[in-house]
Design a protein around this motif. Structure first.
Motif, PDB file in Angstrom:
ATOM      1  N   VAL A   4       5.006   8.119  -4.622  1.00 41.86           N
ATOM      2  CA  VAL A   4       4.196   6.990  -4.149  1.00 41.86           C
ATOM      3  C   VAL A   4       3.315   7.429  -2.982  1.00 41.86           C
ATOM      4  CG1 VAL A   4       4.297   4.698  -3.102  1.00 41.86           C
ATOM      5  CG2 VAL A   4       5.859   5.289  -4.958  1.00 41.86           C
ATOM      6  N   ALA A   5       3.870   8.214  -2.057  1.00 39.46           N
ATOM      7  CA  ALA A   5       3.076   8.702  -0.925  1.00 39.46           C
ATOM      8  C   ALA A   5       1.903   9.543  -1.402  1.00 39.46           C
ATOM      9  CB  ALA A   5       3.961   9.494   0.025  1.00 39.46           C
ATOM     10  N   ASN A   6       2.121  10.397  -2.387  1.00 37.43           N
ATOM     11  CA  ASN A   6       1.030  11.209  -2.924  1.00 37.43           C
ATOM     12  C   ASN A   6       0.010  10.347  -3.649  1.00 37.43           C
ATOM     13  OD1 ASN A   6       2.147  13.596  -1.956  1.00 37.43           O
ATOM     14  ND2 ASN A   6       3.345  13.944  -3.814  1.00 37.43           N
ATOM     15  N   ALA A   7       0.484   9.340  -4.380  1.00 42.84           N
ATOM     16  CA  ALA A   7      -0.446   8.461  -5.088  1.00 42.84           C
ATOM     17  C   ALA A   7      -1.324   7.670  -4.122  1.00 42.84           C
ATOM     18  CB  ALA A   7       0.323   7.512  -6.008  1.00 42.84           C
ATOM     19  N   LEU A   8      -0.736   7.236  -3.003  1.00 35.87           N
ATOM     20  CA  LEU A   8      -1.492   6.485  -2.000  1.00 35.87           C
ATOM     21  C   LEU A   8      -2.193   7.388  -0.990  1.00 35.87           C
ATOM     22  CD1 LEU A   8       1.078   3.613  -1.277  1.00 35.87           C
ATOM     23  CD2 LEU A   8      -0.795   3.650  -2.924  1.00 35.87           C
ATOM     24  N   LYS A   9      -2.015   8.714  -1.137  1.00 30.84           N
ATOM     25  CA  LYS A   9      -2.636   9.703  -0.259  1.00 30.84           C
ATOM     26  C   LYS A   9      -2.233   9.489   1.206  1.00 30.84           C
ATOM     27  CE  LYS A   9      -6.579  10.312  -3.344  1.00 30.84           C
ATOM     28  NZ  LYS A   9      -8.064  10.264  -3.483  1.00 30.84           N
ATOM     29  N   VAL A  10      -0.951   9.242   1.418  1.00 33.10           N
ATOM     30  CA  VAL A  10      -0.409   9.068   2.763  1.00 33.10           C
ATOM     31  C   VAL A  10       0.132  10.406   3.234  1.00 33.10           C
ATOM     32  CG1 VAL A  10       1.276   7.842   4.178  1.00 33.10           C
ATOM     33  CG2 VAL A  10       0.147   6.664   2.291  1.00 33.10           C
ATOM     34  N   ARG A  11      -0.292  10.812   4.420  1.00 36.52           N
ATOM     35  CA  ARG A  11       0.157  12.085   4.979  1.00 36.52           C
ATOM     36  C   ARG A  11       0.872  11.925   6.311  1.00 36.52           C
ATOM     37  NH1 ARG A  11      -0.600  12.730   0.577  1.00 36.52           N
ATOM     38  NH2 ARG A  11      -1.949  14.222  -0.530  1.00 36.52           N
ATOM     39  N   LYS A  12       0.928  10.714   6.821  1.00 35.22           N
ATOM     40  CA  LYS A  12       1.563  10.471   8.111  1.00 35.22           C
ATOM     41  C   LYS A  12       2.539   9.315   7.967  1.00 35.22           C
ATOM     42  CE  LYS A  12       0.465   9.754  13.013  1.00 35.22           C
ATOM     43  NZ  LYS A  12      -0.617   9.500  13.989  1.00 35.22           N
ATOM     44  N   PHE A  13       3.738   9.499   8.478  1.00 34.56           N
ATOM     45  CA  PHE A  13       4.809   8.516   8.297  1.00 34.56           C
ATOM     46  C   PHE A  13       5.405   8.148   9.647  1.00 34.56           C
ATOM     47  CE2 PHE A  13       4.656  11.405   4.664  1.00 34.56           C
ATOM     48  CZ  PHE A  13       4.347  10.508   3.661  1.00 34.56           C
ATOM     49  N   PRO A  14       5.998   6.937   9.728  1.00 43.60           N
ATOM     50  CA  PRO A  14       6.127   5.878   8.728  1.00 43.60           C
ATOM     51  C   PRO A  14       4.767   5.262   8.381  1.00 43.60           C
ATOM     52  CG  PRO A  14       7.672   5.560  10.536  1.00 43.60           C
ATOM     53  CD  PRO A  14       6.673   6.582  10.987  1.00 43.60           C
ATOM     54  N   CYS A  15       4.746   4.494   7.285  1.00 45.40           N
ATOM     55  CA  CYS A  15       3.496   3.887   6.831  1.00 45.40           C
ATOM     56  C   CYS A  15       3.791   2.521   6.232  1.00 45.40           C
ATOM     57  CB  CYS A  15       2.815   4.788   5.801  1.00 45.40           C
ATOM     58  SG  CYS A  15       1.294   4.086   5.109  1.00 45.40           S
ATOM     59  N   ILE A  16       2.901   1.573   6.517  1.00 40.20           N
ATOM     60  CA  ILE A  16       2.990   0.221   5.958  1.00 40.20           C
ATOM     61  C   ILE A  16       1.724  -0.037   5.157  1.00 40.20           C
ATOM     62  CG2 ILE A  16       3.001  -2.252   6.476  1.00 40.20           C
ATOM     63  CD1 ILE A  16       4.707  -1.659   8.886  1.00 40.20           C
ATOM     64  N   GLY A  17       1.867  -0.533   3.940  1.00 39.82           N
ATOM     65  CA  GLY A  17       0.723  -0.861   3.101  1.00 39.82           C
ATOM     66  C   GLY A  17       0.931  -2.201   2.424  1.00 39.82           C
ATOM     67  N   ILE A  18      -0.169  -2.884   2.140  1.00 41.06           N
ATOM     68  CA  ILE A  18      -0.129  -4.182   1.453  1.00 41.06           C
ATOM     69  C   ILE A  18      -0.933  -4.053   0.171  1.00 41.06           C
ATOM     70  CG2 ILE A  18      -0.715  -6.629   1.554  1.00 41.06           C
ATOM     71  CD1 ILE A  18      -0.278  -6.541   4.520  1.00 41.06           C
ATOM     72  N   LEU A  19      -0.298  -4.390  -0.939  1.00 38.67           N
ATOM     73  CA  LEU A  19      -0.876  -4.265  -2.273  1.00 38.67           C
ATOM     74  C   LEU A  19      -1.256  -5.640  -2.794  1.00 38.67           C
ATOM     75  CD1 LEU A  19      -1.244  -2.206  -4.726  1.00 38.67           C
ATOM     76  CD2 LEU A  19       0.974  -3.048  -5.488  1.00 38.67           C
ATOM     77  N   ALA A  20      -2.413  -5.728  -3.455  1.00 33.33           N
ATOM     78  CA  ALA A  20      -2.853  -6.999  -4.036  1.00 33.33           C
ATOM     79  C   ALA A  20      -3.555  -6.721  -5.354  1.00 33.33           C
ATOM     80  CB  ALA A  20      -3.785  -7.742  -3.083  1.00 33.33           C
ATOM     81  N   LYS A  21      -3.505  -7.697  -6.236  1.00 31.31           N
ATOM     82  CA  LYS A  21      -4.152  -7.568  -7.538  1.00 31.31           C
ATOM     83  C   LYS A  21      -5.661  -7.648  -7.349  1.00 31.31           C
ATOM     84  CE  LYS A  21      -3.734  -9.381 -12.246  1.00 31.31           C
ATOM     85  NZ  LYS A  21      -3.177  -8.135 -12.777  1.00 31.31           N
ATOM     86  N   LYS A  22      -6.370  -6.684  -7.919  1.00 24.91           N
ATOM     87  CA  LYS A  22      -7.824  -6.642  -7.787  1.00 24.91           C
ATOM     88  C   LYS A  22      -8.499  -7.321  -8.965  1.00 24.91           C
ATOM     89  CE  LYS A  22     -11.663  -3.418  -7.074  1.00 24.91           C
ATOM     90  NZ  LYS A  22     -12.035  -1.996  -6.920  1.00 24.91           N
ATOM     91  N   THR A  23      -8.145  -6.900 -10.161  1.00 24.46           N
ATOM     92  CA  THR A  23      -8.649  -7.512 -11.389  1.00 24.46           C
ATOM     93  C   THR A  23      -7.462  -7.766 -12.298  1.00 24.46           C
ATOM     94  OG1 THR A  23      -9.033  -5.382 -12.483  1.00 24.46           O
ATOM     95  CG2 THR A  23     -10.836  -6.266 -11.156  1.00 24.46           C
ATOM     96  N   SER A  24      -7.765  -8.204 -13.514  1.00 25.64           N
ATOM     97  CA  SER A  24      -6.681  -8.467 -14.468  1.00 25.64           C
ATOM     98  C   SER A  24      -5.980  -7.200 -14.898  1.00 25.64           C
ATOM     99  CB  SER A  24      -7.243  -9.186 -15.707  1.00 25.64           C
ATOM    100  OG  SER A  24      -8.245  -8.384 -16.317  1.00 25.64           O
ATOM    101  N   GLU A  25      -6.597  -6.030 -14.627  1.00 29.95           N
ATOM    102  CA  GLU A  25      -6.027  -4.777 -15.078  1.00 29.95           C
ATOM    103  C   GLU A  25      -5.584  -3.859 -13.944  1.00 29.95           C
ATOM    104  OE1 GLU A  25      -5.428  -4.219 -18.172  1.00 29.95           O
ATOM    105  OE2 GLU A  25      -6.457  -6.003 -18.956  1.00 29.95           O
ATOM    106  N   THR A  26      -6.109  -4.037 -12.728  1.00 32.66           N
ATOM    107  CA  THR A  26      -5.854  -3.086 -11.646  1.00 32.66           C
ATOM    108  C   THR A  26      -5.376  -3.802 -10.393  1.00 32.66           C
ATOM    109  OG1 THR A  26      -8.161  -3.216 -10.883  1.00 32.66           O
ATOM    110  CG2 THR A  26      -7.622  -1.508 -12.505  1.00 32.66           C
ATOM    111  N   ALA A  27      -4.790  -3.012  -9.473  1.00 31.88           N
ATOM    112  CA  ALA A  27      -4.367  -3.487  -8.158  1.00 31.88           C
ATOM    113  C   ALA A  27      -4.909  -2.506  -7.123  1.00 31.88           C
ATOM    114  CB  ALA A  27      -2.853  -3.585  -8.071  1.00 31.88           C
ATOM    115  N   GLU A  28      -4.972  -2.938  -5.870  1.00 33.47           N
ATOM    116  CA  GLU A  28      -5.528  -2.108  -4.811  1.00 33.47           C
ATOM    117  C   GLU A  28      -4.735  -2.302  -3.527  1.00 33.47           C
ATOM    118  OE1 GLU A  28      -9.448  -3.254  -3.676  1.00 33.47           O
ATOM    119  OE2 GLU A  28      -8.966  -5.385  -3.573  1.00 33.47           O
ATOM    120  N   ILE A  29      -4.835  -1.307  -2.632  1.00 28.04           N
ATOM    121  CA  ILE A  29      -4.259  -1.394  -1.300  1.00 28.04           C
ATOM    122  C   ILE A  29      -5.293  -2.041  -0.388  1.00 28.04           C
ATOM    123  CG2 ILE A  29      -3.389  -0.076   0.655  1.00 28.04           C
ATOM    124  CD1 ILE A  29      -1.448  -0.093  -1.607  1.00 28.04           C
ATOM    125  N   ILE A  30      -5.001  -3.223   0.098  1.00 30.94           N
ATOM    126  CA  ILE A  30      -5.960  -3.933   0.945  1.00 30.94           C
ATOM    127  C   ILE A  30      -5.734  -3.657   2.426  1.00 30.94           C
ATOM    128  CG2 ILE A  30      -6.270  -5.760  -0.760  1.00 30.94           C
ATOM    129  CD1 ILE A  30      -4.393  -7.506   0.880  1.00 30.94           C
TER     130      ILE A  30
END
Length: 444
Positions: free
Chosen positions: A216-242
């Motif tokens: 998950v960290a590699n998918a979100l391209k996170v290199r520094k920890f700890p990390c907090i992210g909020i995910l939301a639906k973008k379209t009917s097919e995809t989601a994004e980190i807002i």
């Protein structure tokens, strides 16, 4: 100063060194020691040594090992400070991956680990109430409902897409020194917890020392920890980190997070409404299709029943035709009535048909009872008195086996006649007797 960084002992320093035990006296020392001796003669300065070379050399050789030990100790401390995080990481990584746990087990272990390390900061130093981590996230009776916590990241993505909810991602690193700063000061704050409950956010906690957390960290391209992210639906097919945050905990701004959620929430509501409209339209179409299919099934069932009825009628006609052909053939094979006046041995039988009509006929005792059955069948169907003849030779119709739909009964004593028994062997009808025709049930 010599090449080793030390000053030569000249002047006053030479005087101090000259006073040391074993030092050579200088001219000044000699003059001061015998001031009243008229014969005392000054000693040439060039004949008196001006430095203490053995002391300098001794001092130098004593300091060189100290310098070597100092730099060696410094190098060892630096190497240990570098190796310690690596050794800790290897220890934690081996511990995680030797267990071969699934996502649910890893999540439970992570929550328990964070709960054990969590503490409640001083409330007077905080802008809002703080809580223990375990009392919020790691308990069925906690402030955050347990159904909000997702076992795997794929489950989080799926539920965020299907339920149109925000997803909170927290990547925990058990190696860094400030690993609990985010937990105690952000995740356990009252405003953050209220925000989770207000928007019914779905939560996922990941350990970057596990396979799933690292992916998950590699998918979100996170290199520094700890990390907090909020995910939301973008379209009917995809989601994004807002929103994502992995900087110093002092720079975290809860108002900014709430502003982002407030801005994004109407789009989620709009997607929910669109999805409801789509579901409603789909449900309407499904109902229409179901009614059409029901009507089609009824029509098909009626057509099938009509086809079966036509098929049964056709089979009945074919069977009746075969039956008639068989009766005509059986008529051709029926033995003529014997004549007792001509000396024939006869069995005179009175037959009461099922319509109460009475027939009397002579039969040869040497014939089987089936001859009586055939006679009764031919009489009841009217074939016996018809002029029709069998046109297909001497063999019966192929593919047809006749079954009599009645039985012949001797009334006293009551006895059913068997087809294969000879007439002469039945005492109830030989030399004479009465027979009653009884129709069989349709099921028989």
């Amino acid at each position: 100063m010599n090449i080793f960084g030390f000053h030569r002992n000249t002047g006053d320093e030479g005087q101090r060194l000259g006073s040391l035990p074993g030092a050579f006296p200088t001219a000044e020392t000699l003059r001061s020691s015998e001031p009243n001796d008229p014969e005392a003669q000054p000693i040439a300065e060039e004949t008196v040594p001006q430095d203490t070379t053995p002391a300098v050399v001794l001092h130098m050789f004593l300091q060189i090992p100290l310098y070597i030990l100092y730099y060696l100790a410094s190098i060892i401390l630096i190497v240990l400070s570098i190796l310690k995080p690596i050794l800790n990481f290897n220890r934690i990584y081996d511990k995680r991956h030797k267990q071969h746990c699934d996502h649910s087990t890893e999540m439970t272990a992570l929550l328990e680990e964070i709960s054990s390390d969590s503490y409640a900061p001083n409330v007077s130093e905080q802008t809002s109430q703080q809580y223990m981590f375990g009392s919020i996230y790691n308990s069925d009776m906690g402030a955050v409902p347990s159904q909000y916590i997702q076992n795997s990241y794929l489950e989080l993505l799926d539920n965020c897409s299907t339920q149109y909810k925000f997803g909170l991602i927290y990547l925990h690193d058990p190696i860094v020194t400030n690993r609990m700063s985010y937990v105690n000061n952000i995740l356990c704050s009252e405003r953050f917890v209220n925000c989770i409950k207000t928007y019914q956010m779905l939560l996922w906690f990941g350990d970057v020392t596990t396979s799933e957390g690292l992916q998950v960290a590699n998918a979100l391209k996170v290199r520094k920890f700890p990390c907090i992210g909020i995910l939301a639906k973008k379209t009917s097919e995809t989601a994004e980190i807002i929103y994502s945050f992995n900087g110093p905990v002092e720079e975290y701004n809860q108002k900014k997070v709430e502003a982002i959620l407030v801005k994004k929430y109407p789009s989620l509501l709009q997607m929910i409404e669109e999805r409801q409209n789509i579901d409603r339209d789909r449900h309407t179409r499904e109902q229409q299709d179901e009614r059409f299919r029901d009507s089609l099934r009824r029509d098909q069932e009626r057509e099938r029943q009509r086809d079966e009825a036509r098929q049964r009628e056709q089979q009945a006609r074919e069977r009746e035709a075969l039956k008639k052909q068989w009766l005509l053939w059986r008529k051709s094979k029926l033995h003529p009535e014997p004549n007792k006046s001509q000396g024939d041995d006869v069995s005179r039988i009175a037959i009461r048909l099922d319509n109460n009509e009475r027939k009397i006929r002579n039969f040869s005792p040497s014939l089987p009872v089936e001859e009586i059955y055939a006679y009764v069948e031919l009489v009841q169907t009217g074939i016996l008195d018809s002029d029709e003849q069998y046109q297909y030779g001497t063999s019966p119709p192929a593919g047809y086996q006749h079954q009599y739909k009645f039985k012949l009964i001797i009334p006293v004593p009551r006895q059913e006649l068997d087809l294969d028994t000879l007439i002469g062997d039945e005492l109830g009808i030989y030399p004479s007797g009465n027979i009653i025709v009884e129709a069989l049930d349709e099921e028989s």
